[in-house]
Design an enzyme around this catalytic site. Structure first.
Site, PDB file in Angstrom:
ATOM      1  CD  GLU A  46      -8.177  -0.802   1.496  1.00 39.07           C
ATOM      2  OE1 GLU A  46      -7.837  -0.742   2.681  1.00 39.07           O
ATOM      3  OE2 GLU A  46      -9.347  -0.661   1.095  1.00 39.07           O
ATOM      4  CB  CYS A 241     -12.936   0.091   2.959  1.00 40.40           C
ATOM      5  SG  CYS A 241     -13.031   0.198   4.750  1.00 40.40           S
ATOM      6  CG  ASN A 375     -12.485  -5.316   4.952  1.00 33.70           C
ATOM      7  OD1 ASN A 375     -11.490  -5.849   5.430  1.00 33.70           O
ATOM      8  ND2 ASN A 375     -12.686  -4.010   5.029  1.00 33.70           N
ATOM      9  CD  GLU A 376     -12.755  -2.533   9.485  1.00 35.04           C
ATOM     10  OE1 GLU A 376     -13.301  -1.537   8.945  1.00 35.04           O
ATOM     11  OE2 GLU A 376     -11.615  -2.496   9.930  1.00 35.04           O
TER      12      GLU A 376
HETATM   13  O1  AHR Z   1      -6.491   0.056   6.366  1.00 34.33           O
HETATM   14  C1  AHR Z   1      -7.414   1.053   6.134  1.00 34.33           C
HETATM   15  C2  AHR Z   1      -8.849   0.605   6.374  1.00 34.33           C
HETATM   16  O2  AHR Z   1      -9.058   0.316   7.711  1.00 34.33           O
HETATM   17  C3  AHR Z   1      -9.250  -0.663   5.682  1.00 34.33           C
HETATM   18  O3  AHR Z   1      -9.633  -0.439   4.389  1.00 34.33           O
HETATM   19  C4  AHR Z   1     -10.423  -1.137   6.486  1.00 34.33           C
HETATM   20  O4  AHR Z   1     -10.573  -2.521   6.456  1.00 34.33           O
HETATM   21  C5  AHR Z   1     -10.142  -0.576   7.853  1.00 34.33           C
HETATM   22  O5  AHR Z   1     -11.224   0.141   8.316  1.00 34.33           O
END
Ligand code: AHR
Length: 658
Positions: A46, A241, A375-376
């Protein structure tokens, strides 16, 4: 084990000491176990911690196209510099006009501060390029210099070149610079050296010539080498994120990251403001490292590409406005992004997106097999959006595996809600995230032992042990990651992939730690966690082999003396690989018995690799040898068991070969 081997082990102080309680590990090398997926140990990338711009992406100029919201951010202009916005690249419209400063002794130009300085090394080549024109026609001259601010008073640049700019059409000009000194925090200066003529400049760029594979628009070779040395099975990108964005406009849109680099629009990076105590107002995404480059990198390092795409939800941590998300009847463009991406990666060269891939230099397909959607994410809004994506992908690309999410927590309400939802929707894999303390990792050795084998597979997509009160990647955290990973390996029938996170961090520009690889502008360093990942990945094996203590998996359960272990067999070598983590404060005597081994099957070599250091020990850029694996090999004709002392706080990999 024969005497010869025993005495060799004795010599290095690893023999089981007489009288101590022995942990009897029974391994069945001939029993058939689950195949280990090739994707098992991979990478999570990322653009956080200046991982892309200012990190892996080797560009040294910040805000090279003057398209940050503050157009001269990162630049220091002098003389008469004007920002204009009718440039040659419609998605990056800004450029600068350098006009006569009003007197022949006055100068017009700009300095770029780079990412924590423009660093350059003595006698190495640097490729400078700029798009330029003389708006009134005719010829002008521009000078580019690499400077060391510390010695600039002496009137000495470390390297400079002049070049002519001709005519009123935009053209790209290139020169090579070879500095006479190494400078860590330098800057790049560009200015009119014919002060009476006006010149327009756009997309000012400086790359080292020795990028990974010497590619233009390339990547830092030292960082890619560290990735390649992990032999990763999967490469997840671009996050995290940043896939979601704080709002829809700032989400990651892959279509903006392909095609000519000059025309990839700058996007904000949400990590610039996420943590107020690590505020980096100059952190943007140039998208110079875009989806084409990510696919190429995956191919280079032999990893399956795993792109994660936006599901129509903005970051649920960051934005609490329901209307910021795409509504259910607004999802089609997001679904199209997924379908078009599959075409970009795999489609024929006469398809719309396959053609672009071919034009960018890769007519062969990238052979994409997985996509992550969301993603999350959490709440009922996530499965409601995911469902139509799954339908559309299945209809057009039935072989593509879809990765869904179980939210940001490794357990709890959302996790309990989302796993059944992912089963209902028939996601192929579920992405679990856990940044957790030592106690969690110690308690989770058998996390996957009882997972439902009939549902989706597990992708442990973001995890790291966050030692309480600790800042970096101290050894004990990595030891507990190793302990936990033996449980991933034992459950290779359900765990298809696992990626530690985050991957990269710039020592001056981090927002989140710990991270797997740290660097400054010229140096990089593997952490203890890096070595744990590498020991698993290079010793992944092909098939799980049963390994038990008192008839139970060795997962640090009560009475197992803080031991965690797994065993695999490797094809075609036939090697047996046993991994054991001793997380306790006492050395442990191990008796490893090979059950069912026929006489002619005995091993004749054992390679023993150990990772051990003080609990708080961590590598630094200046001292990279503090935590590092050590390997010894012993030979014997007839190894059919082994007695060994595993020191306290040690991770060991024993590879038995014939
Ligand atoms: O790895 C850092 C962050 O942690 C990522 O962007 C997210 O997916 C998670 O909350």
């Amino acid at each position: 084990m024969k005497k010869q081997l025993l005495s060799a082990i004795l010599a290095v102080g690893c023999l089981a000491s007489a009288g101590a309680a022995v942990n009897k590990l029974v391994v069945e090398p001939n029993a058939k176990g689950a195949p280990i997926p090739s994707t098992m140990y991979g990478l999570f990338f990322e653009d956080i911690n200046y991982a892309a711009d200012g990190g892996l992406y080797a560009e040294k100029i910040k805000n090279r196209s003057f398209d940050f919201p503050t157009p001269l951010q990162g630049w220091n202009a002098f003389g008469k510099v004007e920002v204009r916005n009718d440039g040659p690249f419609d998605k990056n419209p800004n450029y600068v006009r350098l006009s006569p400063a009003g007197h022949t002794d006055k100068w017009t130009g700009l300095d770029n501060e780079g990412f924590f300085g423009v660093s350059f090394e003595k006698d190495k080549d640097y490729n400078f390029s700029v798009w330029a024109r003389v708006p009134d026609g005719g010829t002008s001259k521009v000078r580019v210099e690499l400077e060391d601010p510390a010695t600039m008073g002496e009137g000495q640049d470390k390297c400079s070149k002049e070049f002519e700019v001709k005519g009123s059409e935009w053209k790209q000009y290139k020169v090579t610079l070879k500095p006479s000194e190494t400078v860590v925090k330098g800057k790049l200066r560009i200015f009119l050296c014919k002060p009476e003529t006006t010149v327009d400049l756009e997309h000012v760029s400086l790359f080292p010539a020795d990028t990974w594979k010497g590619r233009e628009n390339g990547l830092r070779a030292d960082l890619v080498q560290k990735l390649a040395a992990l032999k990763p099975g999967v490469f997840r990108f671009p996050g995290g994120c940043i896939v979601e964005g704080t709002d829809m406009d700032t989400r990651y849109q892959w279509k903006n990251t392909v095609g000519p680099v000059e025309n990839r629009p700058v996007n904000e990076n949400r990590w610039h403001y996420t943590f107020r105590h690590r505020f980096f107002p100059d952190y943007f995404q140039s998208y110079g490292l875009g989806f084409y480059e990510y696919f190429l990198l995956s191919e280079d390092i032999g990893a399956e590409p795993l792109p994660i795409l936006n599901v129509g939800l903005v970051c649920q941590f960051q934005n609490h406005d329901e209307s910021a998300h795409a509504q259910l009847d607004e999802l089609q463009p997001f679904i199209d992004d997924v379908l078009d991406l599959i075409e970009f990666a795999n489609g024929p060269v006469d398809s719309k997106w396959g053609k672009l891939r071919a034009e960018m230099g890769h007519p062969e397909p990238f052979n994409l097999k997985y996509v992550g959607i969301g993603n999350e994410q959490w709440g009922p809004e996530y499965p409601a959006r995911l469902e139509p994506f799954v339908k559309a992908v299945r209809a057009k690309y039935p072989d593509i595996k879809i990765v869904g999410s179980s939210g940001p927590d490794s357990e709890g309400e959302q996790f309990e809600f989302l796993w059944p939802e992912m089963k209902r929707i028939k996601a192929d894999l579920v992405d679990e995230h856990f940044y957790r303390p030592e106690s969690w990792f110690l308690a989770q050795g058998n996390r996957y032992d009882n997972y439902d084998r009939k549902g989706p597979k597990v992708f442990a997509g973001e995890y790291a042990c966050h030692g309480k009160g600790k800042k970096y990647n101290h050894f004990n955290a990595s030891l507990l990651e190793a302990a936990f990973m033996t449980g991933l390996e034992r459950n290779a029938d359900i765990v298809e992939m696992a990626t530690y996170a985050p991957l990269f961090a710039h020592v001056e520009g981090w927002q989140w730690r710990p991270d797997m690889i740290w660097y400054d502008n010229l140096r990089s360093m593997p952490t203890a966690s890096y070595y744990v990942q590498q020991l698993f990945s290079l010793n992944k094996g092909s098939q799980v082999v049963p390994l038990k203590m008192d008839g139970k998996p060795v997962a640090g359960n009560e009475g197992q003396n803080g031991l965690f272990a797994s065993a695999v067999k490797e094809d075609p070598s036939g090697d047996l690989i046993i991994k054991v983590a001793n997380t306790g404060d006492e050395a442990q005597e191990l008796q490893i018995d090979f059950k069912g081994l026929k006489k002619n099957q005995n091993y004749s070599n054992v390679t023993m690799t150990t990772l051990h250091a003080d609990n708080d020990a961590e590598n630094t850029l200046d001292n990279q040898e503090i935590v590092k694996p050590k390997t010894q090999t012993f030979t014997d004709k007839d190894i059919k068991d082994m007695n060994v002392t595993l020191p306290a706080k040690t991770f060991a990999v024993y590879r038995f070969s014939k």
